[in-house]
Motif scaffolding. Structure first.
Motif, PDB file in Angstrom:
ATOM      1  N   LEU A   1      43.475  56.851  54.570  1.00  0.00           N
ATOM      2  CA  LEU A   1      44.628  57.345  55.323  1.00  0.00           C
ATOM      3  C   LEU A   1      45.897  57.311  54.462  1.00  0.00           C
ATOM      4  CD1 LEU A   1      45.859  58.365  57.948  1.00  0.00           C
ATOM      5  CD2 LEU A   1      45.982  55.994  58.735  1.00  0.00           C
ATOM      6  N   LEU A   2      46.110  56.214  53.767  1.00  0.00           N
ATOM      7  CA  LEU A   2      47.277  56.097  52.891  1.00  0.00           C
ATOM      8  C   LEU A   2      47.197  57.104  51.745  1.00  0.00           C
ATOM      9  CD1 LEU A   2      47.537  52.215  52.826  1.00  0.00           C
ATOM     10  CD2 LEU A   2      49.201  53.779  53.850  1.00  0.00           C
ATOM     11  N   LEU A   3      46.023  57.226  51.141  1.00  0.00           N
ATOM     12  CA  LEU A   3      45.851  58.146  50.020  1.00  0.00           C
ATOM     13  C   LEU A   3      45.995  59.600  50.469  1.00  0.00           C
ATOM     14  CD1 LEU A   3      42.919  56.198  48.397  1.00  0.00           C
ATOM     15  CD2 LEU A   3      45.174  56.560  47.340  1.00  0.00           C
ATOM     16  N   GLU A   4      45.426  59.940  51.617  1.00  0.00           N
ATOM     17  CA  GLU A   4      45.562  61.298  52.158  1.00  0.00           C
ATOM     18  C   GLU A   4      47.023  61.627  52.440  1.00  0.00           C
ATOM     19  OE1 GLU A   4      43.111  61.200  55.648  1.00  0.00           O
ATOM     20  OE2 GLU A   4      41.261  61.183  54.471  1.00  0.00           O
ATOM     21  N   SER A   5      47.792  60.599  52.742  1.00  0.00           N
ATOM     22  CA  SER A   5      49.215  60.793  53.058  1.00  0.00           C
ATOM     23  C   SER A   5      50.085  60.805  51.808  1.00  0.00           C
ATOM     24  CB  SER A   5      49.685  59.688  54.011  1.00  0.00           C
ATOM     25  OG  SER A   5      48.956  59.755  55.217  1.00  0.00           O
ATOM     26  N   GLY A   6      49.457  60.663  50.647  1.00  0.00           N
ATOM     27  CA  GLY A   6      50.205  60.765  49.401  1.00  0.00           C
ATOM     28  C   GLY A   6      50.501  59.467  48.682  1.00  0.00           C
ATOM     29  N   ALA A   7      49.851  58.373  49.071  1.00  0.00           N
ATOM     30  CA  ALA A   7      50.071  57.101  48.366  1.00  0.00           C
ATOM     31  C   ALA A   7      49.621  57.232  46.915  1.00  0.00           C
ATOM     32  CB  ALA A   7      49.305  55.971  49.053  1.00  0.00           C
ATOM     33  N   ASN A   8      50.333  56.593  46.033  1.00  0.00           N
ATOM     34  CA  ASN A   8      50.020  56.606  44.604  1.00  0.00           C
ATOM     35  C   ASN A   8      48.874  55.628  44.332  1.00  0.00           C
ATOM     36  OD1 ASN A   8      49.916  56.355  41.826  1.00  0.00           O
ATOM     37  ND2 ASN A   8      52.066  55.793  41.587  1.00  0.00           N
ATOM     38  N   PRO A   9      47.685  56.121  43.941  1.00  0.00           N
ATOM     39  CA  PRO A   9      46.553  55.221  43.712  1.00  0.00           C
ATOM     40  C   PRO A   9      46.704  54.384  42.447  1.00  0.00           C
ATOM     41  CG  PRO A   9      45.955  57.436  43.083  1.00  0.00           C
ATOM     42  CD  PRO A   9      47.333  57.513  43.704  1.00  0.00           C
ATOM     43  N   ASN A  10      47.674  54.721  41.595  1.00  0.00           N
ATOM     44  CA  ASN A  10      47.868  54.008  40.335  1.00  0.00           C
ATOM     45  C   ASN A  10      49.115  53.124  40.320  1.00  0.00           C
ATOM     46  OD1 ASN A  10      45.564  55.066  38.923  1.00  0.00           O
ATOM     47  ND2 ASN A  10      46.632  57.031  38.936  1.00  0.00           N
ATOM     48  N   ILE A  11      49.663  52.866  41.505  1.00  0.00           N
ATOM     49  CA  ILE A  11      50.863  52.032  41.579  1.00  0.00           C
ATOM     50  C   ILE A  11      50.558  50.654  41.022  1.00  0.00           C
ATOM     51  CG2 ILE A  11      50.477  51.234  43.951  1.00  0.00           C
ATOM     52  CD1 ILE A  11      53.777  52.061  43.839  1.00  0.00           C
ATOM     53  N   GLN A  12      51.486  50.108  40.259  1.00  0.00           N
ATOM     54  CA  GLN A  12      51.303  48.787  39.663  1.00  0.00           C
ATOM     55  C   GLN A  12      52.339  47.819  40.212  1.00  0.00           C
ATOM     56  OE1 GLN A  12      51.290  50.622  35.522  1.00  0.00           O
ATOM     57  NE2 GLN A  12      49.899  48.885  35.241  1.00  0.00           N
ATOM     58  N   ASP A  13      51.909  46.572  40.395  1.00  0.00           N
ATOM     59  CA  ASP A  13      52.868  45.537  40.788  1.00  0.00           C
ATOM     60  C   ASP A  13      53.548  45.007  39.527  1.00  0.00           C
ATOM     61  OD1 ASP A  13      51.168  43.657  39.583  1.00  0.00           O
ATOM     62  OD2 ASP A  13      50.499  42.790  41.492  1.00  0.00           O
ATOM     63  N   ARG A  14      54.344  43.981  39.659  1.00  0.00           N
ATOM     64  CA  ARG A  14      55.104  43.482  38.509  1.00  0.00           C
ATOM     65  C   ARG A  14      54.217  42.878  37.422  1.00  0.00           C
ATOM     66  NH1 ARG A  14      56.276  39.276  42.462  1.00  0.00           N
ATOM     67  NH2 ARG A  14      55.706  37.271  41.563  1.00  0.00           N
ATOM     68  N   PHE A  15      52.943  42.654  37.726  1.00  0.00           N
ATOM     69  CA  PHE A  15      51.989  42.136  36.748  1.00  0.00           C
ATOM     70  C   PHE A  15      51.099  43.240  36.183  1.00  0.00           C
ATOM     71  CE2 PHE A  15      52.799  38.688  39.806  1.00  0.00           C
ATOM     72  CZ  PHE A  15      53.456  37.809  38.960  1.00  0.00           C
ATOM     73  N   GLY A  16      51.372  44.481  36.596  1.00  0.00           N
ATOM     74  CA  GLY A  16      50.594  45.614  36.132  1.00  0.00           C
ATOM     75  C   GLY A  16      49.301  45.832  36.899  1.00  0.00           C
ATOM     76  N   ILE A  17      49.105  45.087  37.965  1.00  0.00           N
ATOM     77  CA  ILE A  17      47.874  45.173  38.748  1.00  0.00           C
ATOM     78  C   ILE A  17      47.929  46.393  39.664  1.00  0.00           C
ATOM     79  CG2 ILE A  17      46.485  44.006  40.516  1.00  0.00           C
ATOM     80  CD1 ILE A  17      47.492  41.340  39.241  1.00  0.00           C
ATOM     81  N   THR A  18      46.853  47.170  39.640  1.00  0.00           N
ATOM     82  CA  THR A  18      46.728  48.355  40.486  1.00  0.00           C
ATOM     83  C   THR A  18      45.792  48.047  41.656  1.00  0.00           C
ATOM     84  OG1 THR A  18      44.787  49.217  39.332  1.00  0.00           O
ATOM     85  CG2 THR A  18      46.952  49.860  38.448  1.00  0.00           C
ATOM     86  N   PRO A  19      45.763  48.910  42.672  1.00  0.00           N
ATOM     87  CA  PRO A  19      44.779  48.728  43.744  1.00  0.00           C
ATOM     88  C   PRO A  19      43.335  48.730  43.218  1.00  0.00           C
ATOM     89  CG  PRO A  19      46.520  50.184  44.490  1.00  0.00           C
ATOM     90  CD  PRO A  19      46.748  49.961  43.015  1.00  0.00           C
ATOM     91  N   ALA A  20      43.059  49.467  42.145  1.00  0.00           N
ATOM     92  CA  ALA A  20      41.710  49.457  41.562  1.00  0.00           C
ATOM     93  C   ALA A  20      41.364  48.062  41.027  1.00  0.00           C
ATOM     94  CB  ALA A  20      41.587  50.497  40.454  1.00  0.00           C
ATOM     95  N   HIS A  21      42.339  47.379  40.444  1.00  0.00           N
ATOM     96  CA  HIS A  21      42.114  45.998  39.993  1.00  0.00           C
ATOM     97  C   HIS A  21      41.734  45.119  41.194  1.00  0.00           C
ATOM     98  CE1 HIS A  21      44.574  47.157  36.430  1.00  0.00           C
ATOM     99  NE2 HIS A  21      43.866  46.230  35.807  1.00  0.00           N
ATOM    100  N   ASP A  22      42.496  45.269  42.277  1.00  0.00           N
ATOM    101  CA  ASP A  22      42.239  44.451  43.466  1.00  0.00           C
ATOM    102  C   ASP A  22      40.858  44.728  44.054  1.00  0.00           C
ATOM    103  OD1 ASP A  22      44.687  43.100  43.407  1.00  0.00           O
ATOM    104  OD2 ASP A  22      45.679  44.626  44.625  1.00  0.00           O
ATOM    105  N   ALA A  23      40.478  45.999  44.135  1.00  0.00           N
ATOM    106  CA  ALA A  23      39.165  46.343  44.686  1.00  0.00           C
ATOM    107  C   ALA A  23      38.047  45.803  43.802  1.00  0.00           C
ATOM    108  CB  ALA A  23      39.041  47.854  44.844  1.00  0.00           C
ATOM    109  N   ALA A  24      38.208  45.910  42.494  1.00  0.00           N
ATOM    110  CA  ALA A  24      37.181  45.421  41.567  1.00  0.00           C
ATOM    111  C   ALA A  24      37.063  43.899  41.626  1.00  0.00           C
ATOM    112  CB  ALA A  24      37.503  45.872  40.146  1.00  0.00           C
ATOM    113  N   ARG A  25      38.196  43.225  41.727  1.00  0.00           N
ATOM    114  CA  ARG A  25      38.210  41.758  41.770  1.00  0.00           C
ATOM    115  C   ARG A  25      37.571  41.214  43.039  1.00  0.00           C
ATOM    116  NH1 ARG A  25      41.696  39.144  44.396  1.00  0.00           N
ATOM    117  NH2 ARG A  25      43.264  40.769  44.334  1.00  0.00           N
TER     118      ARG A  25
END
Length: 170
Positions: A59-83
């Motif tokens: 839902l967030l991605l369909e609405s235009g959320a950036n899938p490569n957004i990084q937090d202040r440590f450079g962590i992306t949602p892909a990092h979180d899903a993999a972890r």
């Protein structure tokens, strides 16, 4: 109902963190909130969502959320899903353009996290999509990490993928 940016970020992030798809949809549509609006901690809904809730992610991605957004440590949602081992969420992220080769501040890729956590299915999915030669800041690549974690089946999987990649490049 139009929310202030601060209220919107808090409301959207809170709903995403709870995995409340209906509320996420309502805030996005009724509140006219952009999916990358940050909460009071500077994080977007995609960064704080209940990682196992693929419906919220989509839902967030369909609405235009950036899938490569990084937090202040450079962590992306892909990092979180993999972890955390949520393969379906990672697949959704990749389907919407997530780059699994973005390193965090320590040079760690999502595949490195999946190997360390022992998520073989995640490693299988990520191996053909990842730069297996990429080294983190400690100089370790995916194969080094697999060897260090004493995961012979993952070592074998990565070696096959590396051989396949080399053969393809020839």
């Amino acid at each position: 109902m139009v929310l202030s940016e601060k209220e919107a970020g808090r409301s959207l992030s809170s709903a995403a963190a709870r995995g409340d798809t209906a509320e996420v949809r309502r805030v996005l549509q009724d509140g006219r909130v952009h999916p990358d609006t940050v909460n009071e901690f500077g994080n977007t809904a995609l960064q704080v969502m209940m990682m196992g809730n693929t419906n919220v992610a989509c839902l967030l991605l369909e609405s235009g959320a950036n899938p490569n957004i990084q937090d202040r440590f450079g962590i992306t949602p892909a990092h979180d899903a993999a972890r955390t081992g949520f393969l379906e969420t990672l697949r959704a992220l990749v389907d919407y353009g997530a780059d699994v080769n973005i390193p965090d501040q320590s040079g760690v890729l999502p595949i490195h996290l999946a190997i360390r956590a022992g998520f073989r299915d995640m490693v299988e999915y990520l191996a053909p999509r990842s730069n297996l030669g990429h080294q983190d800041t400690r100089g370790e690549n995916a194969l080094d990490i697999a060897k260090a974690t004493c995961a012979p089946d993952v070592v074998e999987l990565l070696e096959r993928q590396l051989e396949s990649s080399l053969a393809f490049q020839s």
